[in-house]
Enzyme design. Structure first.
Site, PDB file in Angstrom:
ATOM      1  N   LYS A 103       1.087  -1.367  -0.024  1.00  0.00           N
ATOM      2  CA  LYS A 103       0.007  -0.043  -0.038  1.00  0.00           C
ATOM      3  C   LYS A 103       0.797   1.152   0.074  1.00  0.00           C
ATOM      4  O   LYS A 103       1.895   1.302   0.732  1.00  0.00           O
ATOM      5  CB  LYS A 103      -0.982   0.136   1.176  1.00  0.00           C
ATOM      6  CG  LYS A 103      -1.700   1.407   1.338  1.00  0.00           C
ATOM      7  CD  LYS A 103      -2.391   1.547   2.720  1.00  0.00           C
ATOM      8  CE  LYS A 103      -3.058   2.775   2.813  1.00  0.00           C
ATOM      9  NZ  LYS A 103      -4.063   2.823   4.089  1.00  0.00           N
ATOM     10  N   GLU A 159      -8.336  12.511  13.048  1.00  0.00           N
ATOM     11  CA  GLU A 159      -7.804  11.291  13.360  1.00  0.00           C
ATOM     12  C   GLU A 159      -6.755  11.563  14.333  1.00  0.00           C
ATOM     13  O   GLU A 159      -5.868  12.162  14.191  1.00  0.00           O
ATOM     14  CB  GLU A 159      -7.190  10.737  12.090  1.00  0.00           C
ATOM     15  CG  GLU A 159      -6.394   9.474  12.410  1.00  0.00           C
ATOM     16  CD  GLU A 159      -5.816   8.634  11.142  1.00  0.00           C
ATOM     17  OE1 GLU A 159      -5.464   7.577  11.235  1.00  0.00           O
ATOM     18  OE2 GLU A 159      -6.188   9.133  10.032  1.00  0.00           O
ATOM     19  N   GLU A 340     -11.461  10.700  -4.723  1.00  0.00           N
ATOM     20  CA  GLU A 340     -11.276  10.872  -3.227  1.00  0.00           C
ATOM     21  C   GLU A 340     -10.573  12.090  -2.592  1.00  0.00           C
ATOM     22  O   GLU A 340     -10.998  12.717  -1.627  1.00  0.00           O
ATOM     23  CB  GLU A 340     -10.512   9.619  -2.454  1.00  0.00           C
ATOM     24  CG  GLU A 340     -10.429   9.454  -1.118  1.00  0.00           C
ATOM     25  CD  GLU A 340      -9.840   8.240  -0.602  1.00  0.00           C
ATOM     26  OE1 GLU A 340      -9.211   8.063   0.106  1.00  0.00           O
ATOM     27  OE2 GLU A 340     -10.460   7.391  -1.631  1.00  0.00           O
TER      28      GLU A 340
END
Length: 373
Positions: A103, A159, A340
């Site tokens: 990733k 976050e 996104e």
């Protein structure tokens, strides 16, 4: 303003520094000796940080804040262009398929300019007003030196990288995202699609496993959920996993824990070094984007947030750069990844009073990543 962090439970502020550090290791040593520390960690190791021993750290009750009027802003350039970002994502997918990484978080930036000088306090009020939880942060970046002299990082991160309260450690990583919608049915479907997405669950698990592996040697009673929960912010749906443990020895500060965990696969990728190498090659230096901002008190308690949904305000208080990224895995779609990033810019653009500024993004200038002038 030296430092500001508003959260649902409290607001932490400092206005003056007794000492400044451009290396996190020096600040961590100060925290170990019992000094409070505030500031920002950069994304890449070796890049200068902006950390301080404050002279007036103060904790306040949460304050409801109304947005302040600020000068209008306009888009100067996309870095790179939307088409180039799609090509970049496709190239990274190919590298993942070839086995270079599992990733990689690939980000893009936009440069903006304000018609007049912006006040950091006003920007904090705008970000706080736009956050359902009242989240906002601001850090003076001057300790980092160079082009950061007089600059500030301002944003509203959803976050929490890590929070330490006594011997308790709490993390709530986010990974896996989908846009919100003003149409309730479309919004519900977007959230459900994220819950059902195998791609997003795999991306999320990389982050959870990274945090669990880092905390396991120093904690007991570590609680790691088997499945994430769906969390909504004003602009995005996210997959999130609350992780909690008890420190075996309570001689580490919240800053120590942040340095142990940073960067997570949520903002870098996995394996970490391979992902970071690819990011450096395709993006260039990120500076403080995807780093962490936070504080710890004299007892070592405190909280560090992942520095996303943010903008760097240059010393002239008119030039700004914002970033947005997404986790790329082998089955990522470049067009969806571009969409996104556009959705994630909404937090910053709404706070700046310019929600529609990307409507003409395809016709503005584009260029390589470079410092804000």
């Amino acid at each position: 303003m030296l430092f500001h962090l508003s959260r649902p439970s409290r607001t932490v502020r400092a206005t003056r520094a007794e000492r400044a550090f451009d290396r996190a290791s020096d600040a961590a040593a100060a925290a170990t000796s019992g000094s409070p520390v505030v500031g920002a960690l950069s994304f890449a190791p070796g890049s200068p940080d902006a950390l301080y021993v404050p002279g007036d750290l103060a904790l306040h009750e949460p304050v409801s804040t109304a947005a302040a009027p600020i000068a209008p802003v306009r888009l100067v350039r996309s870095v790179p262009s939307p088409a180039d970002h799609r090509r970049r994502v496709a190239a990274v997918v190919d590298r993942i398929a070839a086995g270079e990484a599992d990733k990689v978080v690939v980000a893009r930036a936009i440069d903006l300019v304000a018609d007049g000088e912006l006040d950091v306090e006003d920007l904090v009020r705008c970000f706080t007003a736009g956050s359902p939880e009242g989240n906002a942060f601001a850090v003076d970046l001057s300790a980092a030196g160079g082009r950061q002299l007089g600059a500030a990082l301002v944003g509203s991160s959803p976050e929490s990288l890590v929070r330490k309260v006594g011997d308790r450690v709490l993390c709530r990583p986010y990974a896996g995202s989908a846009p919100r919608s003003s149409d309730p049915e479309v919004d519900r479907r977007n959230g459900q699609a994220l819950v059902d997405s195998g791609k997003d669950h795999r991306e999320h698990r990389y982050v959870v496993d990274h945090i669990a592996a880092a905390l396991a040697p120093i904690t007991r009673d570590l609680q790691v959920p088997d499945e994430p929960v769906l969390i909504g912010t004003g602009e995005m749906w996210h997959l999130a996993s609350p992780i909690e443990g008890v420190l075996v020895e309570n001689d580490v500060s919240a800053l120590d824990l942040a340095l142990l965990l940073h960067p997570t696969p949520a903002i870098c990728g996995t394996p970490t070094e391979a992902a970071r190498t690819i990011i450096d090659e395709v993006e260039g230096p990120r500076g403080f984007y995807a780093g962490a901002v936070g504080w710890c008190d004299a007892a070592g308690d405190g909280e560090w947030m992942v520095s996303i949904r943010c903008v760097e305000v240059a010393a002239d208080r008119r030039s700004l750069r914002a970033w947005s990224g997404g986790g790329i895995v082998v089955d990522s779609d470049p067009a969806a990844e571009l969409a996104e990033t556009t959705a994630k810019f909404a937090t910053v653009l709404r706070a700046l009073g310019a929600p529609g500024v990307l409507a003409d993004e395809s016709v503005v200038r584009s260029g390589d990543i470079s410092p804000v002038s």
